[in-house]
Design an enzyme around this catalytic site. Structure first.
Site, PDB file in Angstrom:
ATOM      1  N   HIS A 295      -2.179  -5.572   1.764  1.00 14.56           N
ATOM      2  CA  HIS A 295      -3.664  -6.081   1.677  1.00 14.56           C
ATOM      3  C   HIS A 295      -3.268  -7.706   1.186  1.00 14.56           C
ATOM      4  CE1 HIS A 295      -7.705  -6.985   0.695  1.00 14.56           C
ATOM      5  NE2 HIS A 295      -7.292  -7.473  -0.499  1.00 14.56           N
TER       6      HIS A 295
ATOM      7  N   TYR B 227     -12.461  -1.778  -3.059  1.00 16.47           N
ATOM      8  CA  TYR B 227     -13.179  -1.979  -1.621  1.00 16.47           C
ATOM      9  C   TYR B 227     -14.648  -1.736  -1.611  1.00 16.47           C
ATOM     10  CZ  TYR B 227      -8.177  -2.176   0.215  1.00 16.47           C
ATOM     11  OH  TYR B 227      -7.109  -2.673   0.583  1.00 16.47           O
TER      12      TYR B 227
ATOM     13  N   ASN C 174      -1.734   0.114   7.003  1.00 14.66           N
ATOM     14  CA  ASN C 174      -1.398  -1.160   7.600  1.00 14.66           C
ATOM     15  C   ASN C 174      -0.445  -1.904   6.425  1.00 14.66           C
ATOM     16  OD1 ASN C 174      -3.499  -1.738   5.999  1.00 14.66           O
ATOM     17  ND2 ASN C 174      -4.549  -3.305   7.254  1.00 14.66           N
TER      18      ASN C 174
ATOM     19  N   LYS D 298       0.655  -1.142   0.098  1.00 13.11           N
ATOM     20  CA  LYS D 298       0.057  -0.048  -0.065  1.00 13.11           C
ATOM     21  C   LYS D 298       0.858   1.553   0.072  1.00 13.11           C
ATOM     22  CE  LYS D 298      -3.834  -2.167   2.661  1.00 13.11           C
ATOM     23  NZ  LYS D 298      -4.973  -1.980   3.642  1.00 13.11           N
TER      24      LYS D 298
ATOM     25  N   GLU E 109     -10.263 -10.359  -7.064  1.00 12.26           N
ATOM     26  CA  GLU E 109      -9.149  -9.373  -6.916  1.00 12.26           C
ATOM     27  C   GLU E 109      -8.020  -9.465  -7.922  1.00 12.26           C
ATOM     28  OE1 GLU E 109      -9.944  -8.723  -2.032  1.00 12.26           O
ATOM     29  OE2 GLU E 109      -8.123  -9.426  -2.818  1.00 12.26           O
TER      30      GLU E 109
HETATM   31  P1  CMP Z   1      -7.309  -4.453   4.173  1.00 15.78           P
HETATM   32  O1  CMP Z   1      -6.814  -5.733   4.381  1.00 15.78           O
HETATM   33  O2  CMP Z   1      -6.789  -3.650   2.842  1.00 15.78           O
HETATM   34  O3  CMP Z   1      -9.022  -4.344   4.005  1.00 15.78           O
HETATM   35  C1  CMP Z   1      -9.700  -3.362   4.354  1.00 15.78           C
HETATM   36  C2  CMP Z   1      -9.023  -2.155   4.886  1.00 15.78           C
HETATM   37  O4  CMP Z   1      -9.544  -1.112   5.726  1.00 15.78           O
HETATM   38  C3  CMP Z   1      -8.054  -2.611   6.025  1.00 15.78           C
HETATM   39  O5  CMP Z   1      -6.789  -3.386   5.377  1.00 15.78           O
HETATM   40  C4  CMP Z   1      -7.405  -1.393   6.926  1.00 15.78           C
HETATM   41  O6  CMP Z   1      -6.260  -0.999   6.332  1.00 15.78           O
HETATM   42  C5  CMP Z   1      -8.575  -0.539   6.502  1.00 15.78           C
HETATM   43  N1  CMP Z   1      -9.235  -0.133   7.788  1.00 15.78           N
HETATM   44  C6  CMP Z   1      -9.309   1.044   8.131  1.00 15.78           C
HETATM   45  N2  CMP Z   1      -9.949   1.269   9.547  1.00 15.78           N
HETATM   46  C7  CMP Z   1     -10.223   0.104   9.682  1.00 15.78           C
HETATM   47  C8  CMP Z   1     -11.190  -0.587  10.660  1.00 15.78           C
HETATM   48  N3  CMP Z   1     -11.649   0.200  11.785  1.00 15.78           N
HETATM   49  N4  CMP Z   1     -11.415  -1.788  10.522  1.00 15.78           N
HETATM   50  C9  CMP Z   1     -11.156  -2.615   9.472  1.00 15.78           C
HETATM   51  N5  CMP Z   1     -10.184  -2.130   8.469  1.00 15.78           N
HETATM   52  C10 CMP Z   1     -10.046  -0.747   8.570  1.00 15.78           C
END
Ligand code: CMP
Length: 140
Positions: free
Chosen positions: A117, A51, A114, A11, A128
């Protein structure tokens, strides 16, 4: 065990910190092969589409903003049990809950930033991968 393919993203928070190679090395060291990879700066529309499953969540706007804030590396990973293996190597969504040695524990900044993904199931992996790659771009 079956050879699977999964979809992975490095990311913008990670590409901005020049961690593309470091994160890819962790994936490769875990036995995953990068069989497709490209660097994209996703549009708002692409991020919203990718998303879409989260569109009613409170964090959706912030998620789209974060994912459009810089380049992302989109990848297809291949290996034995690749979907689960990638999830294990990534660690928990919130880095505060991630195990030692995982990508998110080592590199992620927060739940929103984070770093990576990964697909959570065979159906989402197929969807995806198809969202970002044509068949001819995947070379195993
Ligand atoms: P990802 O695995 O890319 O899937 C959805 C993303 O939403 C997740 O990682 C996080 O980076 C983002 N995100 C932001 N806030 C939240 C939250 N409160 N709970 C879950 N995902 C979140």
């Amino acid at each position: 065990m079956a050879i699977e393919r999964t979809f992975s993203m490095i990311k913008p928070d990670a590409t901005k910190r020049n961690l593309t190679g470091a994160i890819t090395k962790i994936l490769e060291d875990a036995g995953l092969r990068v069989v497709a990879s490209k660097r994209v700066w996703m549009s708002k529309r692409e991020a919203e589409g990718f998303y879409a499953v989260h569109k009613d969540r409170a964090f959706f706007g912030e998620l789209v903003e974060t994912m459009t804030s810089g380049p992302t590396i989109v990848q297809v990973l291949e290996g034995e049990n690749a979907i689960l293996k990638n999830r294990e190597v990534m660690g928990a969504t919130n880095p505060a809950n991630a195990d030692e040695g995982t990508i998110r524990k080592t590199h992620a900044l927060s739940i929103g930033e984070n770093s990576v993904h990964g697909s959570d199931a065979p159906e989402t992996a197929a969807q995806e991968i198809k969202y970002w790659f044509s068949d001819t771009e995947i070379v195993g």
